[in-house]
Design a protein around this motif. Structure first.
Motif, short mmCIF file in Angstrom:
data_model
loop_
_atom_site.label_atom_id
_atom_site.label_comp_id
_atom_site.label_asym_id
_atom_site.label_seq_id
_atom_site.Cartn_x
_atom_site.Cartn_y
_atom_site.Cartn_z
N LEU A 3 -3.91 71.12 40.86
CA LEU A 3 -2.79 72.09 41.27
C LEU A 3 -2.39 72.46 39.65
O LEU A 3 -2.18 73.65 39.64
N ASN A 4 -2.06 71.50 39.11
CA ASN A 4 -1.46 71.95 37.66
C ASN A 4 -2.54 72.91 36.74
O ASN A 4 -2.03 73.67 36.01
N ILE A 5 -3.90 72.65 36.92
CA ILE A 5 -4.70 73.62 36.31
C ILE A 5 -4.71 74.87 36.99
O ILE A 5 -4.83 75.90 36.17
N PHE A 6 -4.48 74.98 38.22
CA PHE A 6 -4.59 76.28 38.87
C PHE A 6 -3.18 76.90 38.43
O PHE A 6 -3.35 78.05 38.17
N PHE A 7 -2.07 76.32 38.30
CA PHE A 7 -0.93 76.91 37.82
C PHE A 7 -0.95 77.33 36.38
O PHE A 7 -0.48 78.48 35.80
N LEU A 8 -1.65 76.77 35.49
CA LEU A 8 -1.98 77.00 33.97
C LEU A 8 -2.72 78.41 33.86
O LEU A 8 -2.43 79.20 33.29
N ILE A 9 -3.87 78.18 34.84
CA ILE A 9 -4.76 79.50 34.91
C ILE A 9 -3.94 80.86 35.53
O ILE A 9 -3.95 81.95 34.84
N ALA A 10 -3.12 80.49 36.58
CA ALA A 10 -2.40 81.56 37.23
C ALA A 10 -1.24 82.01 36.34
O ALA A 10 -0.95 83.23 36.01
N GLY A 11 -0.44 80.99 35.35
CA GLY A 11 0.35 81.39 34.46
C GLY A 11 0.04 82.29 33.39
O GLY A 11 0.53 83.37 32.82
N ILE A 12 -1.44 82.04 32.80
CA ILE A 12 -2.07 82.68 31.79
C ILE A 12 -2.51 84.20 32.37
O ILE A 12 -2.11 85.05 31.83
N LEU A 223 8.04 92.32 32.88
CA LEU A 223 8.87 91.24 32.11
C LEU A 223 9.09 89.86 33.03
O LEU A 223 8.93 88.92 32.80
N ALA A 224 9.20 90.15 34.64
CA ALA A 224 9.18 89.10 35.33
C ALA A 224 7.94 88.34 35.71
O ALA A 224 7.98 86.99 35.45
N MET A 225 6.80 89.05 35.51
CA MET A 225 5.75 88.36 35.66
C MET A 225 5.24 87.38 34.17
O MET A 225 4.95 86.30 34.44
N ILE A 226 5.82 88.12 33.11
CA ILE A 226 5.57 87.31 31.77
C ILE A 226 6.38 86.12 31.86
O ILE A 226 6.12 84.82 31.50
N PHE A 227 7.69 86.19 32.41
CA PHE A 227 8.88 85.12 32.47
C PHE A 227 8.16 84.04 33.25
O PHE A 227 8.24 82.76 32.84
N PHE A 228 7.78 84.32 34.60
CA PHE A 228 7.17 83.27 35.43
C PHE A 228 5.81 82.60 35.16
O PHE A 228 5.79 81.66 35.19
N GLY A 229 5.00 83.83 34.44
CA GLY A 229 3.73 83.15 33.74
C GLY A 229 4.11 82.07 32.57
O GLY A 229 3.33 80.88 32.75
N SER A 230 5.04 82.22 31.81
CA SER A 230 5.50 81.27 30.65
C SER A 230 5.78 79.88 31.23
O SER A 230 5.61 78.86 30.71
N GLU A 231 6.72 80.02 32.47
CA GLU A 231 7.16 79.03 33.35
C GLU A 231 5.86 78.08 33.73
O GLU A 231 6.01 76.77 33.47
#
Length: 359
Positions: A3-12, A223-231
């Motif tokens: 799940l963490n790997i998924f969120f990392l890829i989704a974040g990028i 900007l919202a996508m970048i913000f949540f992506g960085s999170e």
């Protein structure tokens, strides 16, 4: 873990896509107001491509993940000019403009040395730990301001020189006694076009207002996508590093840095295919200047960044080495050949071996 790997890829993905949406929407608004494209590229587009690194830097610095904050910047910078530029040179040797060498290359080398010196607190003043303090961050932002002023000043001078040259050429054509009719028509046409440009005013129509409103909301979405992506990236990277017993810096250098470099890869490939090698180089070096001085400077000003391990100073030395190689070879013959490209990629591979052995 998965799940963490998924969120990392989704974040990028959110970082990259959000940056694209933000830049495209902002550029569309700028074109309505007829802002110079080169000026737009040097300021807004460069800022837009560095937004992922900026929010990751601020997010990780404020949350105490200093290894991610500094590892991402150093890793991204080395990847940009060692791998991306190196591969470009291997495919086709790149010739430099003299102005590019004098300004961009030396400024890039100077910046790499500055960040190294600012991290030598334990050696310089006997501090308990090496860090980029708020004072260091302010210094970096001031240097960034000087760099942007010099860059924009040089650009305006070049634009004015081109205008004067064009004006002199048109006047020369119209003052010739024996002018071929077709040249006279061309000269008159150029004069008329120039007069139209001089009296042209910015007129905003209702259709333009609709475009501005639409693109304004798209910029907010980006900007919202970048913000949540960085999170997502920072949180998942922290969890992965804990699960695998790896340092946050390692995840930032090997994974996040490559992911956030994807916009630079895309831009450089497009410029290279169009035969605009200097634009590709300018994009990579400009991105590094933004990352080092603006992103790291802003993050440190908001929350001081402590170096999690002194061995990261070696990473800074690798960064200086890559900048030095490019500066020396480009200054000697104003060109980077396939051999230099192979050398740059080899330095990055050596750097990766060092990072892996440090585990």
């Amino acid at each position: 873990m998965l799940l963490n790997i998924f969120f990392l890829i989704a974040g990028i993905f959110l970082l990259i896509k959000g940056s694209d949406i933000f830049i495209d929407a902002g550029s569309a608004i700028a074109k309505i107001f007829r802002i110079n494209e080169i000026l737009l590229g040097l300021t807004f587009v460069s800022f837009g491509t560095s937004l992922p690194e900026l929010l990751i830097g601020i997010n990780s610095a404020t949350s105490g993940s200093h290894g991610i904050a500094i590892g991402n910047i150093i890793g991204t910078n080395i990847f940009n000019i060692a791998v991306i530029l190196g591969i470009i040179c291997i495919i086709r040797p790149v010739k430099f403009l003299r102005g590019t060498v004098k300004k961009d290359m030396y400024m890039s080398l100077l910046t790499s040395i500055v960040i190294f010196v600012l991290l030598l607190d334990t050696y310089a003043n006997g501090a308990m730990q090496n860090m980029i303090s708020r004072t260091d961050g302010i210094i970096m932002l001031l240097l960034f301001g000087i760099f942007m002023y010099y860059t924009l000043y040089s650009l305006i001078e070049e634009i004015n020189a081109r205008k004067e040259h064009r004006k002199a050429r048109v006047n020369h054509n119209t003052n010739l006694d024996n002018v071929i009719p077709i040249n006279e028509d061309v000269a008159k046409s150029e004069i008329k076009e120039k007069e139209k440009e001089e009296v042209k005013e910015i007129k905003i129509t209702l259709k333009d207002i609709d475009k501005i409103t639409k693109n304004f909301f798209l910029m907010i979405l980006g900007l919202a996508m970048i913000f949540f992506g960085s999170e997502f990236v920072v949180d998942s990277a922290k969890d992965i590093s804990i699960a695998l017993n790896l340092s946050e810096a390692f995840i930032a250098i090997v994974v996040i840095a490559v992911g956030t470099s994807l916009p630079e890869i895309s831009t450089s490939i497009v410029a290279f295919k169009k035969g605009k090698g200097n634009i590709a180089i300018g994009n990579l070096i400009g991105s590094n200047m933004f990352n080092t001085l603006f992103v790291l400077g802003t993050a440190a000003t908001i929350s001081p960044i402590v170096l999690p391990m002194d061995s990261l100073l070696i990473d800074c030395i690798f960064f200086i080495l890559v900048c030095l190689v490019i500066s020396v070879f480009s200054r000697a013959k104003f060109e980077l050949s396939r051999k230099e490209g192979i050398l740059l990629v080899a330095i990055y591979i050596l750097y990766l071996v060092f990072v892996i052995n440090r585990l």
